[in-house]
Design a protein around this motif. Sequence first.
Motif, PDB file in Angstrom:
ATOM      1  N   ASP A 260      45.907  38.767  50.794  1.00 61.49           N
ATOM      2  CA  ASP A 260      47.313  38.453  50.517  1.00 61.49           C
ATOM      3  C   ASP A 260      48.021  39.601  49.804  1.00 61.49           C
ATOM      4  O   ASP A 260      49.206  39.857  50.051  1.00 61.49           O
ATOM      5  CB  ASP A 260      47.427  37.156  49.713  1.00 61.49           C
ATOM      6  N   LEU A 261      47.302  40.323  48.943  1.00 63.37           N
ATOM      7  CA  LEU A 261      47.892  41.512  48.304  1.00 63.37           C
ATOM      8  C   LEU A 261      48.191  42.592  49.348  1.00 63.37           C
ATOM      9  O   LEU A 261      49.233  43.253  49.278  1.00 63.37           O
ATOM     10  CB  LEU A 261      46.965  42.056  47.222  1.00 63.37           C
TER      11      LEU A 261
ATOM     12  N   LYS B 214      57.399  35.475  50.319  1.00 68.67           N
ATOM     13  CA  LYS B 214      56.459  34.455  50.816  1.00 68.67           C
ATOM     14  C   LYS B 214      55.021  34.885  50.509  1.00 68.67           C
ATOM     15  O   LYS B 214      54.188  34.058  50.109  1.00 68.67           O
ATOM     16  CB  LYS B 214      56.641  34.239  52.310  1.00 68.67           C
ATOM     17  N   GLN B 215      54.738  36.167  50.680  1.00 71.66           N
ATOM     18  CA  GLN B 215      53.405  36.675  50.392  1.00 71.66           C
ATOM     19  C   GLN B 215      53.120  36.612  48.884  1.00 71.66           C
ATOM     20  O   GLN B 215      51.996  36.324  48.479  1.00 71.66           O
ATOM     21  CB  GLN B 215      53.243  38.108  50.906  1.00 71.66           C
ATOM     22  N   TYR B 216      54.130  36.875  48.077  1.00 68.63           N
ATOM     23  CA  TYR B 216      53.968  36.747  46.625  1.00 68.63           C
ATOM     24  C   TYR B 216      53.591  35.308  46.271  1.00 68.63           C
ATOM     25  O   TYR B 216      52.736  35.068  45.424  1.00 68.63           O
ATOM     26  CB  TYR B 216      55.244  37.171  45.894  1.00 68.63           C
ATOM     27  N   GLY B 217      54.229  34.357  46.945  1.00 66.51           N
ATOM     28  CA  GLY B 217      53.890  32.948  46.739  1.00 66.51           C
ATOM     29  C   GLY B 217      52.431  32.662  47.078  1.00 66.51           C
ATOM     30  O   GLY B 217      51.764  31.892  46.378  1.00 66.51           O
TER      31      GLY B 217
ATOM     32  N   ASP C 292      46.882  31.784  45.186  1.00 63.01           N
ATOM     33  CA  ASP C 292      45.485  32.195  45.020  1.00 63.01           C
ATOM     34  C   ASP C 292      45.087  32.149  43.542  1.00 63.01           C
ATOM     35  O   ASP C 292      44.013  31.656  43.193  1.00 63.01           O
ATOM     36  CB  ASP C 292      45.258  33.613  45.559  1.00 63.01           C
ATOM     37  N   CYS C 293      45.969  32.659  42.707  1.00 58.93           N
ATOM     38  CA  CYS C 293      45.697  32.652  41.259  1.00 58.93           C
ATOM     39  C   CYS C 293      45.522  31.224  40.752  1.00 58.93           C
ATOM     40  O   CYS C 293      44.544  30.911  40.061  1.00 58.93           O
ATOM     41  CB  CYS C 293      46.828  33.335  40.500  1.00 58.93           C
ATOM     42  N   LEU C 294      46.466  30.370  41.104  1.00 61.77           N
ATOM     43  CA  LEU C 294      46.414  28.994  40.619  1.00 61.77           C
ATOM     44  C   LEU C 294      45.219  28.233  41.185  1.00 61.77           C
ATOM     45  O   LEU C 294      44.615  27.410  40.492  1.00 61.77           O
ATOM     46  CB  LEU C 294      47.715  28.269  40.950  1.00 61.77           C
ATOM     47  N   SER C 295      44.859  28.499  42.422  1.00 58.46           N
ATOM     48  CA  SER C 295      43.692  27.843  43.025  1.00 58.46           C
ATOM     49  C   SER C 295      42.417  28.212  42.279  1.00 58.46           C
ATOM     50  O   SER C 295      41.585  27.351  41.990  1.00 58.46           O
ATOM     51  CB  SER C 295      43.551  28.242  44.498  1.00 58.46           C
ATOM     52  N   CYS C 296      42.275  29.474  41.951  1.00 60.50           N
ATOM     53  CA  CYS C 296      41.099  29.921  41.212  1.00 60.50           C
ATOM     54  C   CYS C 296      41.093  29.325  39.812  1.00 60.50           C
ATOM     55  O   CYS C 296      40.077  28.828  39.337  1.00 60.50           O
ATOM     56  CB  CYS C 296      41.045  31.442  41.153  1.00 60.50           C
ATOM     57  N   HIS C 297      42.234  29.329  39.146  1.00 60.65           N
ATOM     58  CA  HIS C 297      42.325  28.768  37.805  1.00 60.65           C
ATOM     59  C   HIS C 297      41.984  27.275  37.812  1.00 60.65           C
ATOM     60  O   HIS C 297      41.351  26.779  36.883  1.00 60.65           O
ATOM     61  CB  HIS C 297      43.719  28.969  37.218  1.00 60.65           C
TER      62      HIS C 297
ATOM     63  N   LYS D 246      44.732  39.255  31.445  1.00 60.65           N
ATOM     64  CA  LYS D 246      45.995  39.767  30.895  1.00 60.65           C
ATOM     65  C   LYS D 246      46.577  40.848  31.800  1.00 60.65           C
ATOM     66  O   LYS D 246      47.785  40.890  32.029  1.00 60.65           O
ATOM     67  CB  LYS D 246      45.794  40.297  29.477  1.00 60.65           C
ATOM     68  N   LEU D 247      45.714  41.733  32.314  1.00 62.76           N
ATOM     69  CA  LEU D 247      46.189  42.766  33.235  1.00 62.76           C
ATOM     70  C   LEU D 247      46.717  42.153  34.528  1.00 62.76           C
ATOM     71  O   LEU D 247      47.736  42.594  35.067  1.00 62.76           O
ATOM     72  CB  LEU D 247      45.080  43.765  33.553  1.00 62.76           C
ATOM     73  N   MET D 248      46.020  41.136  35.028  1.00 65.09           N
ATOM     74  CA  MET D 248      46.487  40.482  36.256  1.00 65.09           C
ATOM     75  C   MET D 248      47.845  39.828  36.022  1.00 65.09           C
ATOM     76  O   MET D 248      48.736  39.915  36.872  1.00 65.09           O
ATOM     77  CB  MET D 248      45.454  39.473  36.752  1.00 65.09           C
ATOM     78  N   LYS D 249      48.017  39.207  34.863  1.00 65.43           N
ATOM     79  CA  LYS D 249      49.305  38.600  34.533  1.00 65.43           C
ATOM     80  C   LYS D 249      50.396  39.663  34.452  1.00 65.43           C
ATOM     81  O   LYS D 249      51.500  39.474  34.959  1.00 65.43           O
ATOM     82  CB  LYS D 249      49.227  37.825  33.218  1.00 65.43           C
ATOM     83  N   GLN D 250      50.076  40.796  33.824  1.00 64.97           N
ATOM     84  CA  GLN D 250      51.053  41.886  33.744  1.00 64.97           C
ATOM     85  C   GLN D 250      51.445  42.357  35.143  1.00 64.97           C
ATOM     86  O   GLN D 250      52.617  42.632  35.404  1.00 64.97           O
ATOM     87  CB  GLN D 250      50.489  43.047  32.942  1.00 64.97           C
ATOM     88  N   GLY D 251      50.465  42.453  36.028  1.00 64.78           N
ATOM     89  CA  GLY D 251      50.755  42.860  37.400  1.00 64.78           C
ATOM     90  C   GLY D 251      51.653  41.857  38.102  1.00 64.78           C
ATOM     91  O   GLY D 251      52.618  42.234  38.780  1.00 64.78           O
ATOM     92  N   MET D 252      51.358  40.569  37.942  1.00 62.01           N
ATOM     93  CA  MET D 252      52.183  39.530  38.559  1.00 62.01           C
ATOM     94  C   MET D 252      53.598  39.566  37.983  1.00 62.01           C
ATOM     95  O   MET D 252      54.576  39.433  38.727  1.00 62.01           O
ATOM     96  CB  MET D 252      51.550  38.147  38.356  1.00 62.01           C
ATOM     97  N   ASP D 253      53.705  39.754  36.673  1.00 62.90           N
ATOM     98  CA  ASP D 253      55.022  39.863  36.042  1.00 62.90           C
ATOM     99  C   ASP D 253      55.799  41.061  36.591  1.00 62.90           C
ATOM    100  O   ASP D 253      57.000  40.976  36.837  1.00 62.90           O
ATOM    101  CB  ASP D 253      54.892  39.997  34.524  1.00 62.90           C
ATOM    102  N   GLN D 254      55.089  42.173  36.787  1.00 65.83           N
ATOM    103  CA  GLN D 254      55.749  43.382  37.285  1.00 65.83           C
ATOM    104  C   GLN D 254      56.229  43.185  38.724  1.00 65.83           C
ATOM    105  O   GLN D 254      57.312  43.648  39.089  1.00 65.83           O
ATOM    106  CB  GLN D 254      54.815  44.581  37.191  1.00 65.83           C
ATOM    107  N   ILE D 255      55.434  42.493  39.537  1.00 63.27           N
ATOM    108  CA  ILE D 255      55.862  42.205  40.912  1.00 63.27           C
ATOM    109  C   ILE D 255      57.141  41.366  40.872  1.00 63.27           C
ATOM    110  O   ILE D 255      58.122  41.679  41.552  1.00 63.27           O
ATOM    111  CB  ILE D 255      54.757  41.455  41.696  1.00 63.27           C
ATOM    112  N   GLN D 256      57.117  40.312  40.065  1.00 62.64           N
ATOM    113  CA  GLN D 256      58.279  39.435  39.983  1.00 62.64           C
ATOM    114  C   GLN D 256      59.505  40.186  39.466  1.00 62.64           C
ATOM    115  O   GLN D 256      60.601  40.038  40.000  1.00 62.64           O
ATOM    116  CB  GLN D 256      57.978  38.239  39.094  1.00 62.64           C
ATOM    117  N   MET D 257      59.313  41.027  38.462  1.00 61.76           N
ATOM    118  CA  MET D 257      60.421  41.817  37.934  1.00 61.76           C
ATOM    119  C   MET D 257      60.961  42.755  39.017  1.00 61.76           C
ATOM    120  O   MET D 257      62.167  42.953  39.133  1.00 61.76           O
ATOM    121  CB  MET D 257      59.996  42.624  36.709  1.00 61.76           C
TER     122      MET D 257
END
Length: 126
Positions: free
Chosen positions: A89-90, A107-110, A115-120, A27-38
């Motif tokens: 990548d981070l 591009k780096q965000y992508g 990385d997230c999707l590969s692990c999932h 959940k924290l990782m998702k929040q971080g990804m959301d914050q980057i995108q925002m």
Amino acid sequence: MKKIVLALVACSALTFASDTTIDATMKLMKQGMDQIQMGFMYNSKDDIKRGIETVGNSDAIFKHVKVSDFMKSNKTTVANNINSNLTQDLKSLKKAVNGGKYSEATKQYGKVLNDCLSCHTIIRGW
């Protein structure tokens, strides 16, 4: 927020990452990804940096737990490599943002998202 993330990571490592801890970490990782995108959407360099920090701090738990305990397959080495890629990548994302190279940063965000999707894919057996 930073103290909460660090406390979660420390607590998680000590409790050997129960399912509850993994859920909280995700959940924290998702929040971080959301914050980057925002941050990208609203032109906020600070939001991007805070999001990178949240994802990086949350991801630190996986350096202290046995990843194979959460996997449906035996691809532990692959998952560990993805974790190393995420860390790199981070760093690249943060460097691009600090340099004001936002096109490169997207591009780096992508790559981070990949990385997230590969692990999932491995962890969840997709």
